[in-house]
Write a protein that holds these residues in place. Sequence first.
Motif, PDB file in Angstrom:
ATOM      1  N   PHE A 338      14.078 -10.548   2.787  1.00 51.05           N
ATOM      2  CA  PHE A 338      14.432 -10.996   4.176  1.00 51.05           C
ATOM      3  C   PHE A 338      14.593  -9.898   5.027  1.00 51.05           C
ATOM      4  CE2 PHE A 338      18.855 -10.731   4.734  1.00 51.05           C
ATOM      5  CZ  PHE A 338      19.563 -10.407   3.269  1.00 51.05           C
ATOM      6  N   GLY A 339      14.481 -10.076   6.226  1.00 53.73           N
ATOM      7  CA  GLY A 339      14.821  -8.964   7.289  1.00 53.73           C
ATOM      8  C   GLY A 339      13.903  -7.800   7.656  1.00 53.73           C
ATOM      9  N   TRP A 340      12.522  -8.345   6.830  1.00 54.00           N
ATOM     10  CA  TRP A 340      11.285  -7.570   7.051  1.00 54.00           C
ATOM     11  C   TRP A 340      11.002  -7.486   8.505  1.00 54.00           C
ATOM     12  CZ3 TRP A 340       6.042  -7.892   7.578  1.00 54.00           C
ATOM     13  CH2 TRP A 340       5.070  -6.889   7.213  1.00 54.00           C
ATOM     14  N   ASN A 341      10.759  -6.243   8.983  1.00 53.37           N
ATOM     15  CA  ASN A 341      10.234  -6.275  10.255  1.00 53.37           C
ATOM     16  C   ASN A 341       8.850  -6.585  10.638  1.00 53.37           C
ATOM     17  OD1 ASN A 341       9.681  -5.807  13.261  1.00 53.37           O
ATOM     18  ND2 ASN A 341      11.538  -4.261  13.162  1.00 53.37           N
ATOM     19  N   ASN A 342       8.337  -7.749  10.985  1.00 53.85           N
ATOM     20  CA  ASN A 342       6.937  -8.098  11.296  1.00 53.85           C
ATOM     21  C   ASN A 342       6.503  -7.690  12.552  1.00 53.85           C
ATOM     22  OD1 ASN A 342       8.480  -9.895  12.642  1.00 53.85           O
ATOM     23  ND2 ASN A 342       7.711 -11.736  11.580  1.00 53.85           N
ATOM     24  N   SER A 343       7.309  -7.158  13.644  1.00 52.04           N
ATOM     25  CA  SER A 343       6.462  -6.708  14.856  1.00 52.04           C
ATOM     26  C   SER A 343       6.092  -5.326  14.862  1.00 52.04           C
ATOM     27  CB  SER A 343       7.666  -7.097  15.787  1.00 52.04           C
ATOM     28  OG  SER A 343       8.760  -6.097  15.670  1.00 52.04           O
ATOM     29  N   ILE A 344       6.338  -4.479  13.477  1.00 50.21           N
ATOM     30  CA  ILE A 344       5.688  -3.402  13.476  1.00 50.21           C
ATOM     31  C   ILE A 344       4.596  -3.325  12.918  1.00 50.21           C
ATOM     32  CG2 ILE A 344       5.948  -1.116  12.352  1.00 50.21           C
ATOM     33  CD1 ILE A 344       8.906  -1.513  12.166  1.00 50.21           C
ATOM     34  N   GLU A 345       3.472  -2.568  13.578  1.00 47.56           N
ATOM     35  CA  GLU A 345       2.079  -2.700  13.104  1.00 47.56           C
ATOM     36  C   GLU A 345       1.514  -1.570  12.142  1.00 47.56           C
ATOM     37  OE1 GLU A 345      -0.580  -2.946  16.178  1.00 47.56           O
ATOM     38  OE2 GLU A 345       0.252  -4.968  16.990  1.00 47.56           O
ATOM     39  N   GLY A 346       2.576  -0.558  12.183  1.00 47.49           N
ATOM     40  CA  GLY A 346       2.339   0.623  11.156  1.00 47.49           C
ATOM     41  C   GLY A 346       1.254   1.496  11.444  1.00 47.49           C
ATOM     42  N   TYR A 347       0.937   2.499  10.778  1.00 44.43           N
ATOM     43  CA  TYR A 347      -0.088   3.341  11.229  1.00 44.43           C
ATOM     44  C   TYR A 347      -1.432   2.890  10.817  1.00 44.43           C
ATOM     45  CZ  TYR A 347       3.389   6.583  12.139  1.00 44.43           C
ATOM     46  OH  TYR A 347       4.677   7.320  12.907  1.00 44.43           O
ATOM     47  N   THR A 348      -2.329   2.882  11.816  1.00 49.12           N
ATOM     48  CA  THR A 348      -3.868   2.516  11.275  1.00 49.12           C
ATOM     49  C   THR A 348      -4.574   3.853  11.391  1.00 49.12           C
ATOM     50  OG1 THR A 348      -3.765   2.193  13.931  1.00 49.12           O
ATOM     51  CG2 THR A 348      -3.774   0.218  12.267  1.00 49.12           C
ATOM     52  N   TYR A 349      -5.440   3.795  10.389  1.00 48.73           N
ATOM     53  CA  TYR A 349      -6.399   4.927  10.112  1.00 48.73           C
ATOM     54  C   TYR A 349      -6.968   5.258  11.579  1.00 48.73           C
ATOM     55  CZ  TYR A 349     -10.152   7.618   8.202  1.00 48.73           C
ATOM     56  OH  TYR A 349     -11.109   8.730   7.863  1.00 48.73           O
ATOM     57  N   ASN A 350      -6.517   6.519  11.903  1.00 49.02           N
ATOM     58  CA  ASN A 350      -7.238   7.048  13.420  1.00 49.02           C
ATOM     59  C   ASN A 350      -7.298   8.668  13.354  1.00 49.02           C
ATOM     60  OD1 ASN A 350      -7.845   7.647  15.845  1.00 49.02           O
ATOM     61  ND2 ASN A 350      -6.419   6.129  16.706  1.00 49.02           N
ATOM     62  N   PRO A 351      -8.383   8.981  12.773  1.00 49.49           N
ATOM     63  CA  PRO A 351      -8.687  10.656  12.572  1.00 49.49           C
ATOM     64  C   PRO A 351      -8.290  11.332  13.846  1.00 49.49           C
ATOM     65  CG  PRO A 351     -10.384   9.556  11.480  1.00 49.49           C
ATOM     66  CD  PRO A 351      -9.682   8.327  12.221  1.00 49.49           C
ATOM     67  N   GLU A 352      -9.017  10.445  15.080  1.00 51.62           N
ATOM     68  CA  GLU A 352      -9.056  11.372  16.374  1.00 51.62           C
ATOM     69  C   GLU A 352      -7.577  11.718  16.782  1.00 51.62           C
ATOM     70  OE1 GLU A 352     -11.326  12.686  17.792  1.00 51.62           O
ATOM     71  OE2 GLU A 352     -12.479  12.213  15.970  1.00 51.62           O
ATOM     72  N   LYS A 353      -6.711  10.393  16.931  1.00 52.21           N
ATOM     73  CA  LYS A 353      -5.342  10.636  16.946  1.00 52.21           C
ATOM     74  C   LYS A 353      -4.732  11.631  16.330  1.00 52.21           C
ATOM     75  CE  LYS A 353      -2.056   7.739  18.813  1.00 52.21           C
ATOM     76  NZ  LYS A 353      -1.455   6.601  19.460  1.00 52.21           N
ATOM     77  N   ALA A 354      -5.088  11.510  14.972  1.00 47.47           N
ATOM     78  CA  ALA A 354      -4.500  12.660  14.121  1.00 47.47           C
ATOM     79  C   ALA A 354      -4.452  13.991  14.601  1.00 47.47           C
ATOM     80  CB  ALA A 354      -5.012  12.351  12.679  1.00 47.47           C
ATOM     81  N   LYS A 355      -5.723  14.218  14.743  1.00 48.10           N
ATOM     82  CA  LYS A 355      -6.076  15.620  15.157  1.00 48.10           C
ATOM     83  C   LYS A 355      -5.606  15.966  16.538  1.00 48.10           C
ATOM     84  CE  LYS A 355     -10.833  15.549  13.488  1.00 48.10           C
ATOM     85  NZ  LYS A 355     -12.154  15.167  13.849  1.00 48.10           N
ATOM     86  N   GLN A 356      -5.278  15.043  17.546  1.00 49.16           N
ATOM     87  CA  GLN A 356      -4.879  15.102  18.764  1.00 49.16           C
ATOM     88  C   GLN A 356      -3.141  15.461  18.297  1.00 49.16           C
ATOM     89  OE1 GLN A 356      -5.145  11.678  21.283  1.00 49.16           O
ATOM     90  NE2 GLN A 356      -3.177  12.231  22.364  1.00 49.16           N
ATOM     91  N   LEU A 357      -2.456  14.650  17.695  1.00 45.02           N
ATOM     92  CA  LEU A 357      -1.112  14.924  17.238  1.00 45.02           C
ATOM     93  C   LEU A 357      -1.011  16.202  16.481  1.00 45.02           C
ATOM     94  CD1 LEU A 357      -0.062  11.437  16.178  1.00 45.02           C
ATOM     95  CD2 LEU A 357       0.969  12.646  17.866  1.00 45.02           C
ATOM     96  N   LEU A 358      -1.929  16.502  15.817  1.00 52.08           N
ATOM     97  CA  LEU A 358      -1.707  18.009  15.090  1.00 52.08           C
ATOM     98  C   LEU A 358      -1.773  19.154  16.011  1.00 52.08           C
ATOM     99  CD1 LEU A 358      -1.889  18.754  12.074  1.00 52.08           C
ATOM    100  CD2 LEU A 358      -4.642  19.400  12.590  1.00 52.08           C
ATOM    101  N   ALA A 359      -2.707  18.684  17.047  1.00 53.98           N
ATOM    102  CA  ALA A 359      -2.711  19.882  17.865  1.00 53.98           C
ATOM    103  C   ALA A 359      -1.314  20.005  18.648  1.00 53.98           C
ATOM    104  CB  ALA A 359      -3.813  19.842  19.066  1.00 53.98           C
TER     105      ALA A 359
END
Lengths: 523, 286
Positions: A338-359
């Motif tokens: 109980f108390g699990w937050n179901n409105s968080i979607e979490g991280y979805t696999y997104n290599p483009e975004k990963a590269k952008q964040l890395l930069a």
Amino acid sequence: MKRSKLLSLILVIAMTATVFAGCGGGDTGGEEQSADTGNNLIIARSTDALTLDPGYAYSEGEIDLMYHMFDGLVKFKNADLEVEPALAETWDTSEDGTEWVFHLRQGVKFHDGTDFNADAVVFSFSRLIDENHPFYGMGDYSYFDYLLGDAIKSVETVDDYTVKFTLNDKFAPFLTYMGYYSEFIVSPTAVEKYGQEFFKNPVGTGPFKFSEWKKDEYVSMTANKDYWGDVPQIDTLIWKVVPDDSTRLMELETGTVQAVKSIPPNQLEKVKSNDALIFEQVAGANIFYLAFNVTKEPFNNPLLRKAVSYAIDVPSLVASSYEGLATAAINPMPPTVFGWNNSIEGYTYNPEKAKQLLAEAGYPNGITVDLNTFTGARPYISRPLDAAEIIKANCAECGITVNIVTLEWGDHKTTLDNLEHDMGFIGWYDIPYPANFLSTMLLDGSNTGWAPQTVVDLTQKALSTYDRDEQSAYYKEVQQLVFEDTPLLPIAHSDYTIAYSKDIEGLELTVTGDINAKNVKFK
Amino acid sequence: MNSEFTQAIKQFKKNRLAVLGFYMAAVLMLISILAPLISPHDPLSIDLVNKLKPGFWEGNYHNFLGTDNLGRDILSRIIYGGAISLKVGYMVILITTIFGTIFGLVSAYFGGVIDMVIQRVVDVFLAFPPLLLALAVAASLGTGIEKAMLAISLTYIPGMARVVRGSVLTVKTLPYVEASRALGGSSTWIITRHILPNILAPAVVYITLLLADAILYTAALGFLGVGIDPSTPEWGAMLSTGRDFLLMGQWWVTVFPGIMIVLAVLSFNLFGDGLREALDSKLRND
């Protein structure tokens, strides 16, 4: 030459005999067994218990047994770990929430004939709390102490069948933890009689009485016909130790044993395709995650933590390394709690975004980091190296070079405890209560070095209210903060599994991952 | 010198098994050197959709020897694995030869306290079972193929030093060394011109047999999961991974790297044995 011919002949005969013996076990042996022995249930498991004293038991080989020989004041009634009466019939709490008074069930006797009353309850707890108690410190590690040691101030008798617990402060999980095996009641006369030997002569009030313990072979129990609750329908319950995975499966297939817990993923196919067996899996109260070390370079940079989180394809990692025996994780707590937050979607696999964040994080040309992993199976992951290799491959596509550092579990844990890692695999399995995952684990045992004051305050607030809705609100906020700051990347919640013979019914795997054989009967 | 060499080759050729070993080893080396050219796939590329696929026996010619638990091509991994095993093997030999020879030479040639100190240290190292020593060293050095090399070398240096020392002790007392010294030759001159060439034969034999051992130890370390990054296509590590899938009937993950270990160790052992016989007879002929 002649001798080797003779030898091969003998070998052939021996092998053929084994094959036939195996078949016989499968076809007739099983039925004979259940016909002959009638009401004996045998459960095979990989490890033996080290102690049978609920106050000092803590390993998987011990916990299952505790629920059958002992009772607590309350017991769990549902997957949310809400409780219902057991040895206590009713209870009430004081205005300020620091005093809990339990009214005990009357007419209950321990297996040795001792009356169950308030004195027995006080004795049971005092021997774990009070350092001056004559029977204090009879084991190495007290799970009670870990759960409630700091919370309980004193336990006193009010009258023969009334007990009062005084807490230092309000402690939200108190009542839930009271239903856990480490808070179960032991017979004071037995403890006085056996002293240091009590761990192998356990006496409780549970549905089964202890009868024999042959170290590393089996523990056997007989039904308690005078049980205050539903009397078991089987006569004997035997917990047999079979360390080897394939032998355990073979014994189940041939009918030598009726149930096996924790099916390794590689046996899954075989178990599922066997018509004589029932396979069950329940969502496990555990988590496997990637812990970022936020106390030093490079993962003190939240952008880099996010880059890695987007680079990893968690769902396909989970699908491939757990063989369908797990759910991909989003929050640092299983969704069943109980108390699990179901409105968080979490991280979805997104290599483009990963590269952008890395930069954005300041590493446009990529970065090299270490990934610490242990080698053997743990309750929350059976093949950690596979997971490490998948992460390495995922990260490589986004310009993050991962060096896998493999260490044996002990060294691995030390490295992570000392925060010497960049990022590392670790997990947690314990009572499915939010305080356990989001306070005990997250702030004290997550191996991330992450503990912002806001989160500490939130968990404190959550601990000092008994209202579950209020707790939920605080914990949801904590989960949101974890997601935003990403001190760890949740990977998976591994399922607990059990396989048992179609000859029996009523066997259950609880939400805490323990076997409940109290209601088993043979068909 | 030349006639001695041809004599040794002649002797070697008489031993058919040794010749077989030589050719097998040569093929292995060729495959390893050409690994990037001949391997059909990237040995590291993970393809989770195609994991644990059987190979040619079930008509899968794309992954000739099947795929492993992460969908990597086993044939490619085996080919690259050969390169890794041989690389480790040669590096171990190089390190062992250099340090073993130096320690052995110094110890035997100068004698006295130096000999005493070096030999007691060697004794200490020889007291440990080699695999255990390698395991301990690899575990404390951490992950990396270079560290595995170092760990394995460390277990062989003492043995090498012993062998070299024994030979040097014999050679040192021979008349031509005495003569050279009487003529005023310096230690460097004597060591490089008279001693080193004459201890070559036993050293070469020790080294050749060591190659097979080093390959085996690399596999053992990989199998135990120490010292080597698990994604490295190392035969021992592949064997260890596949173990979990034997029960499920996916035997190819284990069997092929296993066969390669056997072939590699066997060929270098046969080759080494043949070489020893050939060189020994040469020594006898002297």
